[in-house]
Write a protein that holds these residues in place. Structure first.
Motif: not given
Length: 222
Positions: A37-38, A40-41, A44-45, A72, A76
């Motif tokens: 999840p991190v 993928e985030g 996207e960032s 990014s 995160w």
């Protein structure tokens, strides 16, 4: 599809002609360190910050990537190492064309002048243009224009260098955000959306959509 013969066919390079590997490169650097999840985030960032970084005053593209990676990481809570950004940037010369590109361009090459307008550097773009399978009249970079797409100054530099008007050109891109929205605003003669699946289309911007460069010759009667 109706045909129209422009004075020049202009192209975005990375994503449209060359398989854009910025996200996959970042995935290769960070994939074994971050939970899915991190990761993928983060990716996207990274995509969003790259666009944000090119909207101000021109800076070298390696700085664009370095800043986008750093921002990014901050978003995160990931430790930032400039070497990671450098590793992503270093992959660019190795990227290759989409499979449909050389054949489609070869049909047009020598009949209508082909031109690249790229958010790139003058030392990077020759590595990519040499792989495209057709002679190019010119390849202009953001470094030469001192402006990145989607800024109109980048396109203006190209038109001034070619000695043509926007209405004389067919511009092809796989990105509405970087190219086709601006092409619409500047009233470029014909806009072509090469749908590579990484951005959705928006019919308002009045483009012709194709899924392959192999379809491009048909738009110009070849």
């Amino acid at each position: 599809m109706t045909t129209w013969r422009p004075k020049f066919i202009t192209f975005d390079c990375y994503g449209t002609l060359i398989d854009f590997q910025m996200g996959p490169a970042a995935r290769r650097v960070y994939g074994d360190r971050l939970a899915r999840p991190v990761l993928e985030g983060f990716l996207e960032s990274f995509r969003g910050y790259r666009l944000d970084e090119v909207l101000g005053a021109w800076k070298p593209f390696d700085e664009v990537i370095d800043n986008a990676v750093e921002r990014s990481c901050k978003a995160w809570n990931i430790p930032f190492d400039p070497a990671d950004a450098a590793a992503i940037y270093a992959e660019i010369p190795s990227w290759i064309p989409h499979p449909d590109v050389p054949g489609g361009l070869a049909t047009i090459g020598g009949k209508i002048p082909l031109v690249v307008l790229s958010n790139s550097m003058t030392d990077l773009i020759p590595h990519s243009v040499a792989k495209l399978g057709a002679p190019f009249h010119a390849a202009y970079t953001a470094q030469e224009a001192q402006a990145y797409k989607p800024l109109q100054r980048a396109f203006e530099y190209m038109f001034d260098s070619l000695g043509c008007a926007p209405a004389d050109v067919m511009h092809c891109s796989s990105s509405l955000r970087y190219d086709l929205m601006t092409a619409y605003d500047m009233k470029i003669g014909r806009r072509v959306f090469v749908n590579r699946g990484h951005e959705p289309g928006i019919d308002f911007y009045g483009y012709t959509e194709i899924s392959s460069i192999a379809q491009l010759p048909g738009l110009v009667g070849l």
